[in-house]
Design a protein around this motif. Sequence first.
Motif, PDB file in Angstrom:
ATOM      1  N   PHE A  23      -6.720  12.062 -12.240  1.00  0.00           N
ATOM      2  CA  PHE A  23      -6.215  11.645 -10.935  1.00  0.00           C
ATOM      3  C   PHE A  23      -4.689  11.544 -10.989  1.00  0.00           C
ATOM      4  N   PRO A  24      -4.016  11.725  -9.852  1.00  0.00           N
ATOM      5  CA  PRO A  24      -2.545  11.852  -9.865  1.00  0.00           C
ATOM      6  C   PRO A  24      -1.801  10.526 -10.014  1.00  0.00           C
ATOM      7  N   ASP A  25      -2.502   9.404  -9.982  1.00  0.00           N
ATOM      8  CA  ASP A  25      -1.828   8.101 -10.009  1.00  0.00           C
ATOM      9  C   ASP A  25      -2.209   7.274 -11.235  1.00  0.00           C
ATOM     10  N   LEU A  26      -2.510   7.936 -12.341  1.00  0.00           N
ATOM     11  CA  LEU A  26      -2.963   7.221 -13.537  1.00  0.00           C
ATOM     12  C   LEU A  26      -1.894   6.298 -14.098  1.00  0.00           C
ATOM     13  N   GLU A  27      -0.629   6.651 -13.958  1.00  0.00           N
ATOM     14  CA  GLU A  27       0.461   5.852 -14.522  1.00  0.00           C
ATOM     15  C   GLU A  27       0.943   4.761 -13.566  1.00  0.00           C
ATOM     16  N   LYS A  28       0.284   4.618 -12.422  1.00  0.00           N
ATOM     17  CA  LYS A  28       0.727   3.640 -11.439  1.00  0.00           C
ATOM     18  C   LYS A  28      -0.410   2.671 -11.105  1.00  0.00           C
ATOM     19  N   ARG A  29      -0.033   1.554 -10.521  1.00  0.00           N
ATOM     20  CA  ARG A  29      -1.017   0.553 -10.132  1.00  0.00           C
ATOM     21  C   ARG A  29      -1.593   0.933  -8.764  1.00  0.00           C
ATOM     22  N   VAL A  30      -2.919   0.976  -8.685  1.00  0.00           N
ATOM     23  CA  VAL A  30      -3.585   1.334  -7.435  1.00  0.00           C
ATOM     24  C   VAL A  30      -4.389   0.143  -6.926  1.00  0.00           C
ATOM     25  N   LYS A  31      -4.691   0.166  -5.643  1.00  0.00           N
ATOM     26  CA  LYS A  31      -5.357  -0.976  -5.021  1.00  0.00           C
ATOM     27  C   LYS A  31      -6.872  -0.825  -4.978  1.00  0.00           C
ATOM     28  N   PHE A  32      -7.364   0.414  -4.830  1.00  0.00           N
ATOM     29  CA  PHE A  32      -8.794   0.626  -4.653  1.00  0.00           C
ATOM     30  C   PHE A  32      -9.403   1.291  -5.879  1.00  0.00           C
ATOM     31  N   ALA A  33     -10.702   1.049  -6.069  1.00  0.00           N
ATOM     32  CA  ALA A  33     -11.447   1.855  -7.033  1.00  0.00           C
ATOM     33  C   ALA A  33     -11.430   3.297  -6.537  1.00  0.00           C
ATOM     34  N   ARG A  34     -11.201   4.236  -7.431  1.00  0.00           N
ATOM     35  CA  ARG A  34     -11.030   5.625  -7.016  1.00  0.00           C
ATOM     36  C   ARG A  34     -12.327   6.201  -6.445  1.00  0.00           C
ATOM     37  N   ALA A  35     -12.166   6.975  -5.388  1.00  0.00           N
ATOM     38  CA  ALA A  35     -13.284   7.665  -4.749  1.00  0.00           C
ATOM     39  C   ALA A  35     -12.719   8.836  -3.972  1.00  0.00           C
ATOM     40  N   CYS A  36     -13.517   9.871  -3.809  1.00  0.00           N
ATOM     41  CA  CYS A  36     -13.070  11.074  -3.107  1.00  0.00           C
ATOM     42  C   CYS A  36     -13.884  11.275  -1.843  1.00  0.00           C
ATOM     43  N   THR A  37     -13.317  12.036  -0.937  1.00  0.00           N
ATOM     44  CA  THR A  37     -14.001  12.418   0.279  1.00  0.00           C
ATOM     45  C   THR A  37     -13.653  13.876   0.565  1.00  0.00           C
ATOM     46  N   THR A  38     -14.130  14.409   1.665  1.00  0.00           N
ATOM     47  CA  THR A  38     -13.864  15.811   1.994  1.00  0.00           C
ATOM     48  C   THR A  38     -13.241  15.916   3.376  1.00  0.00           C
ATOM     49  N   TYR A  39     -12.529  17.026   3.577  1.00  0.00           N
ATOM     50  CA  TYR A  39     -12.007  17.347   4.897  1.00  0.00           C
ATOM     51  C   TYR A  39     -11.879  18.856   5.013  1.00  0.00           C
ATOM     52  N   GLN A  40     -12.702  19.452   5.870  1.00  0.00           N
ATOM     53  CA  GLN A  40     -12.646  20.877   6.197  1.00  0.00           C
ATOM     54  C   GLN A  40     -12.503  21.763   4.961  1.00  0.00           C
ATOM     55  N   GLY A  41     -13.428  21.601   4.027  1.00  0.00           N
ATOM     56  CA  GLY A  41     -13.479  22.473   2.863  1.00  0.00           C
ATOM     57  C   GLY A  41     -12.593  22.073   1.711  1.00  0.00           C
ATOM     58  N   SER A  42     -11.934  20.897   1.787  1.00  0.00           N
ATOM     59  CA  SER A  42     -11.070  20.429   0.704  1.00  0.00           C
ATOM     60  C   SER A  42     -11.528  19.067   0.216  1.00  0.00           C
ATOM     61  N   LEU A  43     -11.299  18.812  -1.070  1.00  0.00           N
ATOM     62  CA  LEU A  43     -11.584  17.514  -1.652  1.00  0.00           C
ATOM     63  C   LEU A  43     -10.340  16.638  -1.510  1.00  0.00           C
ATOM     64  N   MET A  44     -10.507  15.413  -0.992  1.00  0.00           N
ATOM     65  CA  MET A  44      -9.393  14.532  -0.694  1.00  0.00           C
ATOM     66  C   MET A  44      -9.527  13.230  -1.487  1.00  0.00           C
ATOM     67  N   TYR A  45      -8.363  12.605  -1.771  1.00  0.00           N
ATOM     68  CA  TYR A  45      -8.320  11.334  -2.487  1.00  0.00           C
ATOM     69  C   TYR A  45      -7.302  10.423  -1.818  1.00  0.00           C
ATOM     70  N   ILE A  46      -7.686   9.161  -1.536  1.00  0.00           N
ATOM     71  CA  ILE A  46      -6.832   8.196  -0.840  1.00  0.00           C
ATOM     72  C   ILE A  46      -6.693   6.941  -1.693  1.00  0.00           C
ATOM     73  N   ASN A  47      -5.473   6.393  -1.769  1.00  0.00           N
ATOM     74  CA  ASN A  47      -5.267   5.114  -2.428  1.00  0.00           C
ATOM     75  C   ASN A  47      -3.919   4.535  -2.022  1.00  0.00           C
ATOM     76  N   ILE A  48      -3.784   3.231  -2.190  1.00  0.00           N
ATOM     77  CA  ILE A  48      -2.493   2.562  -2.023  1.00  0.00           C
ATOM     78  C   ILE A  48      -1.866   2.443  -3.397  1.00  0.00           C
ATOM     79  N   VAL A  49      -0.684   3.003  -3.546  1.00  0.00           N
ATOM     80  CA  VAL A  49      -0.052   3.149  -4.859  1.00  0.00           C
ATOM     81  C   VAL A  49       1.258   2.380  -4.882  1.00  0.00           C
ATOM     82  N   SER A  50       1.494   1.625  -5.960  1.00  0.00           N
ATOM     83  CA  SER A  50       2.771   0.924  -6.121  1.00  0.00           C
ATOM     84  C   SER A  50       3.834   1.924  -6.543  1.00  0.00           C
TER      85      SER A  50
END
Length: 414
Positions: free
Chosen positions: A275-302
Amino acid sequence: MSEKKKSKTLIPLKQRKRKMVFLPDDLCATILSRLPIKVFTSFKLVCKQWNSVVDSPIFRELFIAQHQNTHSSSWSLIMGAVDRTEFLAHYRCNTWGLQRSLDSYISSFIAYKFENQRHYYRRGSVVAYSDAGFVLIDVSSYSYAGSTFEKRSLCVANPVSQECIEIDAPKAFENSGIFRPFGIATRTNNGVVTSYKIVAFSSESYVENLGLMIYSSETGLWSRKLHLHSKSESCPHTISLNGNLHWLSRNNDELVSMDFNATNMASGPFRYTDFPDLEKRVKFARACTTYQGSLMYINIVSQDGSVDNKLCVWRLKSWEWQLISEISTALTETKFDYIPLSINSCDATTAYFLSQKHQRLIAINLRNGERMLHRELELSSGGRILRSLHYSQGSYFYSFVLPQWLYRLPRQQR
């Protein structure tokens, strides 16, 4: 009576009707392509000409071109598998024209297919969803005489068209050992599903040798694969996308993917993407979703060296994460207790979050950070938004989105 009027009345009624409904195939296809999928599939029963037009590749291309800019398809966000709870539902869209939510189609299909049997009681539960609009159902059959277990099988179904194919589970796992189906991947070509693969955890003992079994529609057979690496053994649910399966690793810092399209299968079908935020503090447990044929990832990052946190959205492209959105919002406050659920499958600027404490649903605009609180049942454009009445810690959410075309199940090999 004039000769002209008299000659018209002497034409047989059947012949006059035939002249009224006759249209050239290209004009017929142009008209039908403007209708929702649920409507024109019913029109196939009108006559042989319409059936031939709707089943033609030319019509499929015309329909997709007609609806390519609408980006409006029926979708649902469902919590759990056996005891499903529909959190969000979007329907009555231009592409499909469904009058009910997807979960209601699934429930009615299961009730009709598995619960109304004369000699057997059959219990079916959905365990996976496919981006081709298919569901994978785990079926257990019991005889009414003594309610003894008789058989275990899997069903690949399209709940909207009610097509289904039933597949027997490997006999070695019917009565003993672990057999847990968890994913289905579909391969498409020119608007046609050419094949699918079903993946299941398996072990002949309950303590060791946990591995995978894969069913291929091309061969009609189950095959045993190599044992799983320890970091791959999580998978409470999978995301099926573009012929691949994705899930989170055991330690929640990698995306595990089964790439069935890989040309070199000697090293196995697995890919591991950090995941792209391994070196940073995140707020949520990681989870993915989809949007029109793409895999998406959302988080609040410090952010480094700053007290300002950002709501970030990434998209997986060529097995790398690309940052596509980064905004400051009131969501980044320390006391914010919402968790991300999904991006609206018809609107890339809207993401949904759920409050674990207050049991409320909010929508966030990913461009400006504005938020909207949703009530239990709120009408929205083209459908309805439903709010859950109960949320359990550790629950998983399945996003079930219908594609832009009605895919048929490929024929099962024997």
